[in-house]
Design a protein around this motif. Sequence first.
Motif, short mmCIF file in Angstrom:
data_model
loop_
_atom_site.label_atom_id
_atom_site.label_comp_id
_atom_site.label_asym_id
_atom_site.label_seq_id
_atom_site.Cartn_x
_atom_site.Cartn_y
_atom_site.Cartn_z
N LYS A 248 0.83 -1.20 0.00
CA LYS A 248 0.00 0.00 0.00
C LYS A 248 0.86 1.25 0.00
CE LYS A 248 -4.18 -1.74 2.30
NZ LYS A 248 -5.06 -1.59 3.50
N ALA A 249 1.94 1.22 0.78
CA ALA A 249 2.82 2.37 0.87
C ALA A 249 3.49 2.64 -0.48
CB ALA A 249 3.88 2.15 1.95
N VAL A 250 4.00 1.58 -1.13
CA VAL A 250 4.65 1.73 -2.43
C VAL A 250 3.65 2.23 -3.46
CG1 VAL A 250 5.79 0.52 -4.32
CG2 VAL A 250 6.40 -0.01 -1.97
N ASN A 327 6.45 7.82 11.26
CA ASN A 327 6.10 6.55 10.61
C ASN A 327 4.78 5.97 11.11
OD1 ASN A 327 8.40 6.40 8.91
ND2 ASN A 327 9.63 5.76 10.64
N ASP A 328 4.46 6.18 12.38
CA ASP A 328 3.20 5.66 12.92
C ASP A 328 2.01 6.32 12.23
OD1 ASP A 328 4.53 3.99 14.65
OD2 ASP A 328 4.51 5.41 16.31
N LEU A 329 2.08 7.64 12.09
CA LEU A 329 0.98 8.35 11.45
C LEU A 329 0.91 8.02 9.96
CD1 LEU A 329 -1.34 10.30 11.55
CD2 LEU A 329 0.28 12.21 11.42
N ILE A 330 2.07 7.89 9.32
CA ILE A 330 2.10 7.51 7.90
C ILE A 330 1.45 6.15 7.71
CG2 ILE A 330 3.60 6.90 5.97
CD1 ILE A 330 5.57 9.04 7.00
N LEU A 331 1.77 5.20 8.60
CA LEU A 331 1.18 3.87 8.51
C LEU A 331 -0.34 3.94 8.64
CD1 LEU A 331 1.32 0.83 8.34
CD2 LEU A 331 1.87 0.76 10.78
N LYS A 332 -0.82 4.75 9.57
CA LYS A 332 -2.28 4.92 9.74
C LYS A 332 -2.89 5.49 8.46
CE LYS A 332 -2.21 5.61 14.76
NZ LYS A 332 -2.47 6.58 15.87
N ASN A 333 -2.21 6.46 7.85
CA ASN A 333 -2.74 7.05 6.62
C ASN A 333 -2.76 6.03 5.48
OD1 ASN A 333 -3.05 9.53 7.86
ND2 ASN A 333 -1.06 10.31 7.21
N VAL A 334 -1.70 5.22 5.40
CA VAL A 334 -1.65 4.18 4.36
C VAL A 334 -2.77 3.19 4.55
CG1 VAL A 334 -0.32 2.22 3.51
CG2 VAL A 334 0.83 4.40 3.92
N THR A 335 -2.95 2.74 5.80
CA THR A 335 -4.02 1.78 6.12
C THR A 335 -5.39 2.35 5.79
OG1 THR A 335 -2.65 0.88 7.91
CG2 THR A 335 -5.00 0.34 7.95
N ALA A 336 -5.53 3.67 5.98
CA ALA A 336 -6.81 4.32 5.71
C ALA A 336 -7.00 4.63 4.22
CB ALA A 336 -6.92 5.61 6.52
N GLY A 337 -6.00 4.32 3.41
CA GLY A 337 -6.11 4.54 1.98
C GLY A 337 -5.82 5.95 1.53
N LYS A 338 -5.20 6.75 2.38
CA LYS A 338 -4.85 8.13 2.00
C LYS A 338 -3.63 8.10 1.08
CE LYS A 338 -6.70 10.23 6.21
NZ LYS A 338 -6.41 11.10 7.38
#
Length: 465
Positions: A248-250, A327-338
């Motif tokens: 998702k991140a990539v 990184n924690d907030l970025i991971l949350k954003n990735v998980t949320a599809g942002k």
Amino acid sequence: MKRILQSKILWATALLLSLGIAGCNIFNPTESINIKDSDAEALTYEGYKHIRSNEYSEAEHYFSKAIAADSNYSQAWFGLMKAKLNRMLNSTQETNVFSLLAYVNASRESKVPFSGMSDQVAAQLQETIDSVNVIANAFIARDKAGKTDSVITYKTFSEGYMVLQMMKTMLVLRKTTQGMNGCSLNKNDENSCDMASVLNNIKNEPAEAVEAFDAVFKTCEESPESMTKMFDSYLQGFGDLKEESQKKAVSSMCGALAQETEDAKDDEDQQTKTLNIIIGQFGYSDILDDDGDGCVDEELYDGEDNDGDGEIDEDVSDKSNEIEYDNDLILKNVTAGKTAISDLRVIKKAGPNEKYMTVDIDMNGVTVANDPSNNQKELGREWKFVYPEYKNRVAAGDHRLVFAAGLVFNPQGRPFEEFIAYKRAVAKDTHYPPTYDLEFRKNYIGGCWANYNEERFMQWFAGRN
């Protein structure tokens, strides 16, 4: 933890990684396929028989007839790509897959992309890529529009397609080195050109570079597996993510960059801005004022306006600056599809790397290195946020760095489009004596120009011509 890819040419390493997973894909001429013996199916079957016999011209003939008989027949499109690629790659010993691997490997140790490759081989490779892309892009458009049988899809050959687009970017970079002082295409020659110069020089003719990068990022967005290994070495904190989150991140990061390149295709100014973003992420910024506001590499590539000029990430600093991401907030954003850049580049704090210690971003005469008091106050002007906490920056809608708090842009209050036009004109006014003098820049643009005197104004032109 901060991990930065050490290869002199990022694309070369990415190519080697991608070729490792593309062997059973578009580059492999001997893959078998079971086809019923009728109409387009029969023609396609004949095509694959010729591929297995290394008779690529004959194979192209049958695949083309199959597509004419049934344009929805995906196996025929795939076969035509494979036949075209292998016929053209194997037309000389210097452009087959094995020799290309040697060129790519040599590029990892050289300062010049595709080191040692002759102009003739480069032209042959370019023609091959362009010819295969014509077929591939036509099929991809049909696949996305639901006009194929979906037995084979874009995802089936995306890794091989990615390799082709990466090679195209390396050919663009190779072309950039021609005519540059100190650059040699002979891998055994000593040369003084460096990757930073090569990358930044592509901004002289940005359209071709943007097109090449656009194909890479779009492929990466839809098939993130093709770039996951590279990102593991490239993005800090990436290895801490679970496999699905990595994909998702990539995909999100490539999607954000693909949007940048898509928006830039028909706009030269946007092309330069987009290339600044890409080059900055490779860690090869030019440490110049690229956007004409008098400030030097003041944007941090966080999807926010760090200097208050109304533009975002138009003049980005080096990726290898001491930037700590949340990184924690970025991971949350990735998980949320942002997928916005600002969601994938959430910065906790920023600071200069060694080479930026002597860069005076706002040109007020004080750098981190020459600050006589050597305290954090002046350092904070250029490398700390007005609002240190990200949540407070969001709440205030203010992502500026402290140095920008006192800047006034567009002091005459002209329409924004007119202000940007002046800013663009100044950015291109790099020869001395200039068309737009210092007083014009202070009055019509403002920003960091307010901090310049004539001596610093002369410094602005250094190294540009």
